[in-house]
Design a protein around this motif. Structure first.
Motif, PDB file in Angstrom:
ATOM      1  N   CYS B 184      43.893  32.987  34.959  1.00  0.00           N
ATOM      2  CA  CYS B 184      42.703  33.466  35.928  1.00  0.00           C
ATOM      3  C   CYS B 184      43.343  33.121  37.222  1.00  0.00           C
ATOM      4  O   CYS B 184      42.998  34.006  38.202  1.00  0.00           O
ATOM      5  CB  CYS B 184      41.241  32.423  35.691  1.00  0.00           C
ATOM      6  SG  CYS B 184      40.481  32.920  34.282  1.00  0.00           S
ATOM      7  N   LEU B 187      45.140  36.069  38.267  1.00  0.00           N
ATOM      8  CA  LEU B 187      44.557  37.380  38.660  1.00  0.00           C
ATOM      9  C   LEU B 187      43.837  37.065  40.009  1.00  0.00           C
ATOM     10  O   LEU B 187      43.779  37.987  40.691  1.00  0.00           O
ATOM     11  CB  LEU B 187      43.266  37.361  37.650  1.00  0.00           C
ATOM     12  CG  LEU B 187      43.515  38.148  36.422  1.00  0.00           C
ATOM     13  CD1 LEU B 187      42.193  38.428  35.735  1.00  0.00           C
ATOM     14  CD2 LEU B 187      44.100  39.581  36.735  1.00  0.00           C
ATOM     15  N   PRO B 191      45.625  40.830  41.515  1.00  0.00           N
ATOM     16  CA  PRO B 191      44.409  41.606  40.600  1.00  0.00           C
ATOM     17  C   PRO B 191      45.123  42.526  39.657  1.00  0.00           C
ATOM     18  O   PRO B 191      44.624  43.102  38.736  1.00  0.00           O
ATOM     19  CB  PRO B 191      43.353  42.125  41.439  1.00  0.00           C
ATOM     20  CG  PRO B 191      43.409  41.642  42.786  1.00  0.00           C
ATOM     21  CD  PRO B 191      45.046  41.210  42.758  1.00  0.00           C
ATOM     22  N   LEU B 194      46.089  42.439  35.644  1.00  0.00           N
ATOM     23  CA  LEU B 194      44.989  42.265  34.740  1.00  0.00           C
ATOM     24  C   LEU B 194      45.341  42.495  33.053  1.00  0.00           C
ATOM     25  O   LEU B 194      45.181  41.767  32.328  1.00  0.00           O
ATOM     26  CB  LEU B 194      43.709  43.087  34.899  1.00  0.00           C
ATOM     27  CG  LEU B 194      42.759  43.106  33.843  1.00  0.00           C
ATOM     28  CD1 LEU B 194      42.015  42.028  33.834  1.00  0.00           C
ATOM     29  CD2 LEU B 194      41.688  44.139  33.931  1.00  0.00           C
ATOM     30  N   ASN B 228      38.097  42.156  38.457  1.00  0.00           N
ATOM     31  CA  ASN B 228      39.081  41.982  37.080  1.00  0.00           C
ATOM     32  C   ASN B 228      38.508  41.108  36.349  1.00  0.00           C
ATOM     33  O   ASN B 228      38.726  40.830  34.887  1.00  0.00           O
ATOM     34  CB  ASN B 228      40.521  41.702  37.606  1.00  0.00           C
ATOM     35  CG  ASN B 228      41.102  43.093  38.217  1.00  0.00           C
ATOM     36  OD1 ASN B 228      41.259  43.832  37.618  1.00  0.00           O
ATOM     37  ND2 ASN B 228      41.412  42.925  39.445  1.00  0.00           N
ATOM     38  N   TYR B 229      37.839  39.962  36.808  1.00  0.00           N
ATOM     39  CA  TYR B 229      37.376  38.731  35.862  1.00  0.00           C
ATOM     40  C   TYR B 229      36.295  39.343  35.157  1.00  0.00           C
ATOM     41  O   TYR B 229      36.235  38.865  33.866  1.00  0.00           O
ATOM     42  CB  TYR B 229      36.820  37.523  36.806  1.00  0.00           C
ATOM     43  CG  TYR B 229      38.068  36.787  37.589  1.00  0.00           C
ATOM     44  CD1 TYR B 229      38.890  36.357  36.724  1.00  0.00           C
ATOM     45  CD2 TYR B 229      38.021  36.816  38.908  1.00  0.00           C
ATOM     46  CE1 TYR B 229      39.815  35.699  37.557  1.00  0.00           C
ATOM     47  CE2 TYR B 229      39.040  36.099  39.734  1.00  0.00           C
ATOM     48  CZ  TYR B 229      40.172  35.505  39.056  1.00  0.00           C
ATOM     49  OH  TYR B 229      41.044  34.858  39.550  1.00  0.00           O
TER      50      TYR B 229
END
Lengths: 438, 618
Positions: B184, B187, B191, B194, B228-229
């Motif tokens: 994470c 990211l 980003p 991903l 993206n999360y």
């Protein structure tokens, strides 16, 4: 074990001489059930007419589990089972597709008479107790299958999966029979390094072993595996029954021989192998093999020269092994282990396929070999109060079972003679224990 | 003269020097060969000699150290490395090697001390941390490697570089929460990573306990603006089979991205593939409703209709009648059925004269015929395919459905005509033509044209791999055992036609008449069995049971006795829900008919009724 028919006869003759009335009483008692029950016994014949040889062992096992008695009629119609007639057992046979004859006590007596006849190489072994079975299976995913768990599942014979933790804490004493299969006791992770060192299952497997070793207080996996092998050997010495197949056979003995040396290259245990490892092997420590030469190259998929290499086997079409004939009355143990409906069986390969005869210890009994060669498939021996049986090859119904191959569907091989040999070993510990002389 | 002497001297010394280099090179190659052959004892004197002649040669040093460690002469290795450190004490690799040798020697404490001190005393550099971490990884002391990588990450200008290694080590050591944190973190900085991050996480997410600890980590990050999360979280929800939660996340993504339902469509198609029909239908419906101008709406409509039909199919599979040999279809005009039809109708309007529309017509026709009992309407849809698109891939299916519809109505001429169209058209698939040929034989049987029936069956039986061969064999057997009894055979055939038309009451009466003639054993036996089956179809369970029991009691005198017993077991199992009696009946079948064709079915029903195989002792 009470498998010596001679003992019965000596005892009976002795009683005949000392108590003439006793013979008549016994005869009357013998006849009573013949007239009382028309269907007294279930004969599960194990010759070519049997519809499902493998599940027949399961039926017998469960009858024993319920406290019923069973007789194993060695060499009678392929090594048949005689059980007391109960609706439950008869129903089980029908549901599981196992062919049987419901016979009267008189018919059963005829069969017993035939089997006991001195002129016939046959014998009766009383099976008394369903053995407690442990199978040595890693908890992590393995991209291959274990013939023993496959056949135990198919025959519906219960077993417990155990791994290093259980063995190292002494749980083996809870079981009568222990099975080893493809596992590598040398700590070299099956010597798959050259082909699979980047495969996720191999990486996970190595990590799992390393965690186990750390948890159990060993710095190296190879040290832990030596301790596990020694514990298993001690279990046999105390009276356990050990059955091993495929690479568990030779790696078990190699691990025992390598007790005082390091045979693992650095990719396996972090440090180099002992350059004098070969000279430091202690063959007196092994169960079955001696004078073998190690394969020290970590990139070669072989442990030693114990195993017969594929090139020595030749064409698949000619790969058959032959079961030896043993005297049922005087050599009942090897006879039990070789009960089958055929005596020539199609070969099958494994990481360890068969054993070179000249490397087998002299006190070990050869049960099956490829005739005309030095290739031995199936051996048996005693150690201490227990016994061990080694069976080369991986899966009797998959000639070349490769990593990642799907499991064999035994519903398609209900009459497999190769798988039967495994199940002989399962019931073998059920035979009545002979009283120890004091 | 002096020049000449100098020149000769120069030439001689050059040749000698070249000779020496050549000899050393050969010696080194020989030592390498020994090393590769694991003959370290033989390599040792050569490498010692070479190193002595050129102590500055790093290659010789490295090879000699390797030989020492392979021979487990760790003290010699330590001395060698420490000796070299005197020349270049800022070489981090030497510290790495020294620590490594101490570790091999079994002195972990000293090994870590060497590594720790090197990192303290040498200038702070992320490279140094990576080098020492690699030595620790090589020795499989993963916890120590993580420690060094963490420190390196703290001083690094490119922490992502470390995060990948850390994520990998955390996952290897089953610290899944920390692994997910690292990914994470990647990211948050980049980003665009991903797909790589998702791929890495998916390698361990299905291991025991991994998903449970990873989900809260990603949920925590999802509060940020980084979309993206959300993608990552939705993927993990799918792995967790929390489809509703994933759906919510995809809707949030759609709200931000405004890509006209593209992500939702992918999600709906995934759900359809996973047979999560209810959620799939909701997602399709959402796309159709909220994005009417979207280029994806046509796909969404087709997907929606198929999903609704799949839901209906799933419900039908629970139909309590399907265990019976014959049963009446439960016609259904519910809003759910009409909703499916409406969805298909819409497709036909959107894409007229297309294969999609033809498929929709066929589906509508089949729903009308099989679910609503509206034969006339159904036929109009089948005819539409044949008339408008005779070359369509759905034309043979339309003819087949028309043939079945005609049989259902007892219109043998039309049925014959429709099945002939399939049988005679070489363009149609072979299995369709074979089925049509079998139906033509049956129609001739219904008509009483027994000789023609036999001829047609002969053709079918010439190819035993044909799926219809078994049915053809049964019909053929019946006809061959009753060659001179056309009146009874005709009566039986007309009863069969009535059964086909689902006129079970009338059929039962006719079967009963045929069954009453004891001379024609095969025909009589089958007619008796059919009579029971008709009673069962009419839900006259008691009468059916009486008929089946009677047949079963005839034992070997009736060739259908085993089937009757099996059907009795079915009645106990499915009709009366009496498991004990069902098991008893199946076991009776096993005992009485050890060679029955129903043996395997009976066994599997017993196993099912008694519980899972693994739970059930014999």
């Amino acid at each position: 074990m009470d498998i010596n028919a001679g003992d019965h006869r000596i005892a009976f003759n002795f009683m005949k001489k000392t108590c003439p009335m006793l013979e008549k009483i016994l005869f009357a008692l013998l006849l009573f059930p013949i007239f009382a029950f028309p269907q007294s016994k279930i004969l599960i014949y194990m010759d070519l007419k049997q519809t499902d040889h493998l599940r027949a062992y399961g039926i017998t096992y469960h009858a024993l589990e319920r406290g019923e008695k069973a007789d194993w009629l060695l060499n009678y119609r392929g090594g048949s089972f005689m059980l007391d007639y109960t609706n439950r057992t008869a129903n089980d046979c029908r549901v599981e597709g196992v062919a049987f004859d419901a016979i009267s006590a008189a018919q059963a007596a005829d069969i017993y008479a035939t089997v006991q006849n001195e002129d016939n190489n046959m014998s009766v072994v009383r099976l008394e107790k369903a053995p407690k079975i442990a199978v040595y299976v890693p908890p992590s995913f393995q991209p291959w299958d274990d013939a023993v768990t496959l056949v135990l599942d198919y025959a519906k014979i219960p077993y417990t999966k155990i791994w290093n933790d259980e063995i190292l804490r002494g749980d083996l004493s809870k079981y009568d029979w222990l099975h080893l299969h493809h596992e590598d006791f040398t700590g070299q992770y099956g010597k798959f390094y050259a082909s699979f060192s980047n495969a996720q299952w191999y990486i996970d497997n190595q990590l799992q072993y390393e965690r186990d070793a750390k948890k159990n207080g060993f710095k190296k996996v190879s040290d832990m595996m030596k301790a596990v092998a020694q514990d298993i050997k001690d279990y046999v010495g105390r009276g356990g029954f050990l059955f091993a197949m495929c690479s568990a056979t030779d790696t078990f003995d190699i691990a025992l021989a390598a007790e005082h040396t390091d045979i693992c290259a650095s990719m396996f245990d972090g440090d180099p192998a002992d350059p004098d490892a070969q000279q430091k092997l202690d063959y007196s420590n092994t169960l079955a093999f001696t004078n073998f030469k190690l394969e020290m190259n970590p990139y070669v998929y072989s442990f030693s020269n114990i195993n017969v290499q594929p090139g020595e086997i030749g064409s698949r079409e000619n790969d058959y092994f032959t079961l030896f004939d043993f005297s049922a009355k005087y050599d009942p143990v090897p006879c039990m282990l070789t009960q089958d409906h055929v005596n020539v069986i199609h070969g099958f390969m494994g990481q360890t396929t068969a054993f070179h005869k000249e490397l087998i210890k002299k006190n070990v009994t050869i049960l099956a070999e490829r005739q005309g060669t030095d290739q031995v498939k199936y051996i048996h021996g005693n150690y201490g109060r227990g016994t061990f049986t080694f069976y080369g090859g991986h899966d009797p119904e998959a000639y070349q079972h490769l990593v990642g191959d799907p499991p064999t569907d035994l519903a398609l091989h209900k009459n497999s003679p190769g798988y039967r040999l495994i199940l002989n070993n399962v019931l073998f510990p059920a035979a009545k224990q002979k009283k120890q002389k004091t | 003269m002096i020049k000449k002497i100098l020149f000769i001297g120069f030439i001689v010394s050059t040749v000698l020097s070249a000779q020496q280099i050549y000899d050393e090179s050969n010696q080194y190659l020989l030592a390498q060969s020994y090393i590769q052959a694991a003959q370290y004892q033989k390599a040792l004197p050569i490498m010692e000699s070479l190193y002595k002649s050129q102590p500055s040669n790093y290659e010789y040093f490295n090879a000699l150290n390797n030989v020492y460690t392979q021979l487990k002469d760790y003290d010699a290795s330590i001395a060698l490395i420490e000796d070299r450190m005197k020349i270049s004490n800022a070489d981090i690799n030497l510290y790495g090697m020294l620590g490594s040798t101490y570790y091999l020697k079994g002195n972990d404490k000293k090994a870590f001390e060497v590594w720790d001190n090197a990192l303290k005393t040498l200038p702070q550099s992320e490279v140094n941390y990576r080098v020492i971490a690699n030595y620790a990884i090589e020795r499989r002391t993963f916890d120590k490697a993580i420690e060094y990588l963490k420190k390196g990450q703290n001083i690094s200008s490119n922490p992502i570089y470390f995060a990948y290694d850390l994520g990998n080590l955390y996952s290897l050591t089953m610290q899944y929460k920390d692994a997910t944190e690292e990914y994470c973190f990647i990211l948050s900085i980049n980003p665009t990573q991903l797909s790589t991050v998702e791929g890495r996480i998916l390698t361990y997410i299905n291991k025991p306990g991994a998903l449970a600890v990873s989900l809260p980590v990603v949920e925590k990050y999802t509060n940020s603006e980084n979309l993206n999360y959300k993608f990552l979280l939705a993927r993990l929800y799918i792995e967790d089979k929390s489809y509703d939660k994933a759906y919510k996340i995809y809707k949030e993504i759609e709200d931000v991205q405004k890509d006209q339902g593209a992500q939702l469509l992918n999600f709906a198609q995934f759900l359809y593939g996973e047979k999560v029909y209810q959620t799939s239908a909701s997602v399709y419906s959402d796309i159709i409703k909220n994005f009417p101008e979207s280029p994806f709406v046509s796909n969404a409509k087709l997907g929606y209709a198929k999903t609704l039909e799949a839901v209906l199919d799933a419900e039908t599979s629970d139909n309590k009648q399907t265990w019976k040999p014959y049963y009446n279809l439960a016609y259904n005009n519910s809003p759910e059925v009409n909703k499916v039809i409406a969805a298909y109708v819409e497709i036909t309007k959107l894409y007229p004269h297309s294969e999609v529309a033809n498929e929709a017509y066929l589906r509508i026709g089949e729903i009308k015929m099989n679910r609503q009992g509206n034969i006339k309407d159904a036929e109009s849809y089948f005819n539409r395919i044949i008339e408008d698109s005779p070359m369509s891939q759905y034309a043979s299916a339309a003819y087949e459905d028309l043939g079945k519809s005609a049989l259902l109505q007892g219109d043998l001429n039309s049925a014959f005509s429709y099945f002939s169209k399939i049988a005679l058209n070489g363009r149609y698939p072979a299995d369709k033509r074979n089925y049509a040929n079998y139906q033509l034989a049956r129609i001739n049987f219904f008509r009483g044209n027994f000789q023609q029936t036999k001829d047609e069956l002969k053709n079918i039986l010439s190819n035993l791999s044909d799926n219809n061969a078994n049915d053809a064999l049964e019909l053929s057997l019946l006809m061959n055992t009753s060659p001179d009894d056309s009146s009874n055979l005709s009566a039986f055939a007309s009863a069969e036609l009535l059964a086909e038309q689902k006129k079970f009451g009338e059929a039962a009466s006719k079967y009963k008449i045929v069954a009453s003639d004891p001379k024609k054993f095969m025909l009589q036996n089958l007619a008796a069995l059919r009579e029971g089956e008709m009673e069962l179809a009419l839900n006259a369970t008691d009468s059916a049971m009486a008929v089946f029991q009677k047949i079963a009691d005839e034992n070997e005198k009736n060739i259908y006795a085993d089937k009757a017993l099996y059907l009795l077991g079915n009645i106990y199992q499915f009709g009366l829900n009496n498991k004990t009696k069902a098991v008893e009946t199946y076991e009776n079948l096993l005992a009485k008919f050890p060679n029955s064709l129903y043996l395997d079915d009976a066994r599997s029903q017993i196993v099912k009724l008694k519980g899972n195989v693994s739970d059930r002792p014999m």
